[in-house]
Design a protein around this motif. Structure first.
Motif, PDB file in Angstrom:
ATOM      1  N   ARG A   1     -34.414 -32.396  56.002  1.00 47.34           N
ATOM      2  CA  ARG A   1     -33.398 -32.562  57.050  1.00 47.34           C
ATOM      3  C   ARG A   1     -33.106 -34.043  57.290  1.00 47.34           C
ATOM      4  NH1 ARG A   1     -36.292 -28.274  59.557  1.00 47.34           N
ATOM      5  NH2 ARG A   1     -37.395 -29.747  60.920  1.00 47.34           N
ATOM      6  N   LEU A   2     -34.154 -34.863  57.292  1.00 46.12           N
ATOM      7  CA  LEU A   2     -33.961 -36.301  57.471  1.00 46.12           C
ATOM      8  C   LEU A   2     -33.167 -36.894  56.312  1.00 46.12           C
ATOM      9  CD1 LEU A   2     -37.524 -37.309  58.753  1.00 46.12           C
ATOM     10  CD2 LEU A   2     -35.405 -37.265  60.085  1.00 46.12           C
ATOM     11  N   ILE A   3     -33.506 -36.457  55.085  1.00 47.88           N
ATOM     12  CA  ILE A   3     -32.781 -36.935  53.899  1.00 47.88           C
ATOM     13  C   ILE A   3     -31.309 -36.572  54.002  1.00 47.88           C
ATOM     14  CG2 ILE A   3     -32.503 -36.537  51.411  1.00 47.88           C
ATOM     15  CD1 ILE A   3     -35.618 -36.209  51.341  1.00 47.88           C
ATOM     16  N   ARG A   4     -31.059 -35.336  54.411  1.00 46.00           N
ATOM     17  CA  ARG A   4     -29.675 -34.874  54.542  1.00 46.00           C
ATOM     18  C   ARG A   4     -28.908 -35.713  55.576  1.00 46.00           C
ATOM     19  NH1 ARG A   4     -26.368 -31.982  51.255  1.00 46.00           N
ATOM     20  NH2 ARG A   4     -24.787 -30.863  52.438  1.00 46.00           N
ATOM     21  N   TYR A   5     -29.559 -35.983  56.683  1.00 47.76           N
ATOM     22  CA  TYR A   5     -28.911 -36.749  57.761  1.00 47.76           C
ATOM     23  C   TYR A   5     -28.596 -38.168  57.295  1.00 47.76           C
ATOM     24  CZ  TYR A   5     -28.362 -39.217  62.192  1.00 47.76           C
ATOM     25  OH  TYR A   5     -27.870 -39.992  63.208  1.00 47.76           O
ATOM     26  N   VAL A   6     -29.569 -38.834  56.693  1.00 46.72           N
ATOM     27  CA  VAL A   6     -29.373 -40.210  56.253  1.00 46.72           C
ATOM     28  C   VAL A   6     -28.273 -40.286  55.185  1.00 46.72           C
ATOM     29  CG1 VAL A   6     -30.452 -42.145  55.018  1.00 46.72           C
ATOM     30  CG2 VAL A   6     -31.702 -40.955  56.836  1.00 46.72           C
ATOM     31  N   ALA A   7     -28.345 -39.394  54.171  1.00 44.75           N
ATOM     32  CA  ALA A   7     -27.400 -39.458  53.054  1.00 44.75           C
ATOM     33  C   ALA A   7     -25.985 -39.115  53.497  1.00 44.75           C
ATOM     34  CB  ALA A   7     -27.850 -38.511  51.945  1.00 44.75           C
TER      35      ALA A   7
END
Length: 901
Positions: free
Chosen positions: A129-135
């Protein structure tokens, strides 16, 4: 201008070609990690040098060598950029916990970043979820996780994984089919299958199957629609997730423009029977997103039934295949329906092409016999190298609580040795059992006399050593395990053992790849080896060893037991017959005979080379123990070396000091075989395994077994002898006719049961109560009458031979009487240790009645008998652990230790 993507979230590419091409510039995170160093050099060279740099935290200044030159390595992304290396694509090989940090680092520091491929599997849902948000905020496409990357067949580019293995050009064959697969390995498989119908690929993409699929089917189909190279899409789908339903629904609703055919394979029906994730982290079991549900999604979309050999219909939208083997035909049918031709002439076919064939000796009809074909490069070279190896090549692992030699079957509580129940060994000659324990295969009956001769010869040779330690130990009242362990320890890895292993190594090297498994005598090969064989170890030879070798050669001829190896031994000994110091003929014949028996197991890789080389050491140590443990000479006066003799008779005379009768031999042989093993968890087995784990040689491992054996465990039979002598004091059941003997046994049982009940009632704590040896274990909860199957089996065998042991029958009367008077809640079993004690006592009884033997001597003999019988089982554990285990693997972790005040 290109159309705006129809997604409620950021997707930065319009076409599959944009995902990976010759303009892509790559930075690899964890470039010097185990997986990257195997994959990145191949990808870099195949793609024309597209990796500009790599990051290895803390390793600035290093480089990764590739066929196109070194790739510079830096300690961070910022260092890569400061050094002038621009890139638009990141590839991440880091462990799961570090992936989100790497994504953040790439996005924060590189304003030109367009894509990130995550090879790592099992990234947590929180981190995803964090990866998705940042990207998404940074407007970067993420592909993966658990992805094997992407391949562009037209540009010959591979990014982010090992698609196509070491030879990606063979897989990435230019064509018109795009491949989308949840499974990385199936990307290559699907491409190879398509080539059999003449279809190549435009792009091959491993989507991964982690909790999150960051670049899922909808995004891929959008890019495939805008890719002029792509005319159809093949997809391989696993259970779990609703990404496919989202894509198909969007197409139906007109939200996702897609007009090209799909050919789908949905796998994983079996996962519906599971209650937890299995395989890829996102491949959940059961639920409305299992394989059955996904099949319905696709069948509804296609509007035609699934494609198979019996139902080969397709639609303009495509079709679902029920088996991957039907996929090439389905693709061809769909393309023909659309008027599209194959990309090239068909290459190969899907017929079975085995590189290795073993019919296991089964006579099959010609049409069922498999025909091996030459392996493809580079596997042909690798297989040739593997075939040069001798014997089984086993993976090293922790053997602390493991064994592939013995086990106790939980349902029956019966011990098995190499899959054979110990009970089935009762009537097997003990010499054959000793070989079976090491070879994992049974000797033919015709080989038993030779096995007896080998063991007897090794025992004879041990007699030529001075054995003062055993004698001194006996004189000082040591238990048999103590003085025998001392003898074995002193044997160490002596020069004779080294000679035996040297001979074995040279014979294997000389004959293994030149001779077949049958070792049929080949005179031309024999002469060739005799001429080229380096000198074998030499030393002095005794008359006993000469006579034994002559008897061995004669027995080989009379039993048709000659092999190429024994013919070599005979020829080599004859060539040296006039030399003063020469190769020991006993050593050479022993090794030749043992390797002849080991040959099939080596050829079929059932045993490793090390076990075959050490066969003679294991049996030599058994001979040493048999001789050192003999209180009296184990051969009758005047017996010549090489006299054909049952090895059990040798053991019998050393134990009981007299010549055995046929029933005596049967009883002792049965006792020895029943004692062979009680599983790898016993103290005796663990002592040997722990010694191997400490890096000790074979002899020291046997000492570990002996020092872990004592009066409390192998000694149950030891204690039972003392108990029975007390019970039968002043009584001789053998002097009574059968009716009176039965009355005596019942009366003695009643007396002992009453004494036990009185002692039980008078004891403050049952822990203070002296137990009756050889009963009470095993007891099954709720079982009114308990039976040890080992004891029951041998009791029946004895009865069938007309042998009724009064001491064993007394035990059965005793357990029934204990229950009858209420001393026990159920009928206890009479266990196998009682067989050991009662049969031993019966064998000693004539000498006991005449006063020729003391109780201590009888108890000592029973203990030695236990040690002799356990030797083959321990040999199996030692050989197993030496070939599979690793150093220090028997240590107990601190987490399992307890500190007691």
């Amino acid at each position: 201008m290109p159309a705006t993507p129809p997604f409620p979230y950021f997707v930065g590419v319009q076409s599959l070609h944009e995902l990976a091409n010759r303009r892509s510039r790559v930075c690899v995170m964890n470039i010097l990690g185990t997986e990257s160093v195997q994959v990145t050099p191949t990808s870099h060279a195949f793609s024309g040098g597209n990796v500009v740099a790599g990051v290895q935290y803390g390793s600035t200044g290093e480089a990764l060598e590739t066929p196109l030159g070194p790739i510079p390595v830096y300690g961070s992304v910022s260092e890569v950029l400061k050094s002038g290396h621009d890139f638009d694509t990141g590839v991440i090989y880091l462990p799961p916990a570090a992936v989100s940090h790497a994504v953040s680092e790439l996005c924060v520091h590189n304003r030109n970043l367009k894509r990130i491929y995550i090879v790592t599997e099992k990234v947590s849902a929180r981190d995803s979820r964090l990866i998705r948000y940042v990207a998404q905020n940074r407007r970067v496409d993420v592909l993966g996780a658990n992805s094997l990357g992407i391949g562009n067949s037209w540009d010959q580019v591979r990014i982010g994984g090992a698609l196509g293995g070491d030879n990606p050009s063979a897989c990435l064959k230019r064509g018109s089919i795009a491949i989308y697969s949840n499974s990385g390995n199936f990307c290559t498989t699907l491409a190879e299958y398509l080539k059999t119908r003449g279809f190549g690929t435009s792009t091959i993409f491993s989507s991964g199957k982690d909790h999150y699929i960051h670049f899922a089917l909808a995004e891929f189909l959008y890019c495939a629609e805008n890719d002029p190279r792509t005319k159809a899409v093949v997809i391989y789908i696993e259970p779990g997730g609703y990404y496919e339903k989202q894509a198909l629904d969007w197409i139906e609703q007109g939200r996702l423009p897609f007009s090209k055919p799909l050919i789908a394979c949905v796998t994983g029906r079996w996962k519906s029977r599971l209650a937890r994730p299995c395989g890829h982290a996102g491949a959940m079991a059961g639920g409305s997103d299992d394989a059955f549900a996904k099949e319905v999604w696709f069948d509804t979309y296609f509007g035609v039934p699934a494609f198979s050999a019996t139902h080969p219909s397709v639609g303009r939208r495509g079709v679902r295949v029920t088996s991957i083997q039907d996929l090439p035909q389905a693709v061809q049918a769909v393309m023909e329906l659309l008027g599209e031709a194959p990309d090239f002439a068909p290459q190969g076919d899907l017929s079975l092409k085995p590189w290795l064939v073993n019919h296991q000796g089964i006579a099959l009809p010609e049409e069922l016999r498999l025909k091996p074909v030459p392996p493809l490069a580079p596997y042909d070279r690798q297989l040739a190298e593997a075939n040069r190896l001798v014997g089984a090549c086993l993976v090293r692992e922790s053997m602390r609580n493991a064994s592939s030699a013995t086990r106790v079957v939980e349902a029956t509580q019966q011990t098995e040795l190499h899959g054979k129940p110990i009970l089935d060994l009762i009537e097997t000659p003990f010499a054959a059992t000793c070989l079976f324990a090491l070879l994992r295969q049974e000797l033919p009956e015709s080989a038993v006399p030779l096995a007896n001769l080998v063991l007897d010869g090794l025992t004879r040779r041990a007699e030529q050593r001075v054995l003062p330690v055993a004698e001194q130990g006996r004189a000082q009242g040591c238990a048999p395990n103590a003085y025998l362990a001392a003898e074995v320890l002193l044997a160490g890895n002596n020069s004779w053992f080294q000679d035996l292993t040297t001979i074995a190594e040279r014979l294997i090297d000389a004959f293994f790849h030149a001779a077949d498994a049958a070792l049929a005598p080949d005179e031309a090969l024999l002469r060739e080896v005799l001429e080229s064989m380096p000198d074998l170890p030499k030393g002095s030879v005794t008359d006993i060893e000469e006579r034994w070798a002559a008897e061995c050669a004669a027995l080989l001829k009379s039993t048709a037991g000659e092999t190429l190896l024994t013919r070599f031994a005979e020829a080599y000994v004859a060539r040296e017959s006039h030399a003063g110091v020469r190769t020991n003929p006993l050593s050479l014949f022993v090794v030749a005979v043992l390797l002849g028996w080991a040959w099939p197991a080596l050829k079929n890789r059932r045993i490793p080379r090390q076990t075959a080389v050490e066969l003679s050491i294991h049996l030599a140590l058994l001979g040493l123990v048999a001789r050192a443990g003999a209180a009296t000479p184990p051969w009758p006066p005047g017996a010549d070396a090489g006299d054909s003799r049952d090895f059990v008779a040798t053991l019998f005379r050393g134990l009981f000091g007299r010549e055995p009768g046929s029933n005596d031999l049967f009883a002792l042989n049965a006792l020895l075989n029943l004692t062979v093993s009680n599983g790898p968890g016993t103290l005796s087995a663990m002592g040997a395994k722990e010694s191997v784990s400490a890096g000790n040689p074979v002899a020291t491992a046997y000492a570990g077994f002996m020092t872990n054996t004592g009066l409390a465990h192998g000694g149950n039979g030891f204690k039972a002898v003392a108990y029975l002598l007390e019970v039968f004091a002043g009584q001789d059941p053998y002097q009574l006719p059968e009716p009176q003997r039965e009355q005596l046994l019942r009366r003695l049982a009643e007396e002992r049961a009453a004494q036990f009940l009185a002692a039980k009632r008078g004891a403050r704590d049952t822990k203070d109560l002296e137990p009756i040896p050889c009963i009470n274990h095993p007891v099954f909860r709720g079982q009114p009458i308990n039976v040890d199957p080992r004891e029951e089996r041998i009791r029946c065998v004895l009865r069938d031979r007309g042998i009724r042991n009064p001491f064993l029958e007394f035990y059965h009367h005793l357990v029934e009487e204990l229950f009858r008077i209420g001393a026990t809640r159920n009928v206890f079993c009479v266990n196998v240790d009682a067989v050991l004690a009662t049969l031993s006592l019966e064998l000693f009884w004539p000498q006991w009645q005449s006063g020729a033997v003391t109780p201590e001597a009888m108890q000592d003999a029973v203990f030695r008998l236990f040690l002799y019988g356990r030797m083959p089982g321990i040999a199996a554990e030692i050989a197993d652990h030496r070939s599979r285990g690793s150093d220090m693997d028997c240590r107990t972790p601190n987490s399992e230790l307890r500190y007691l005040n």
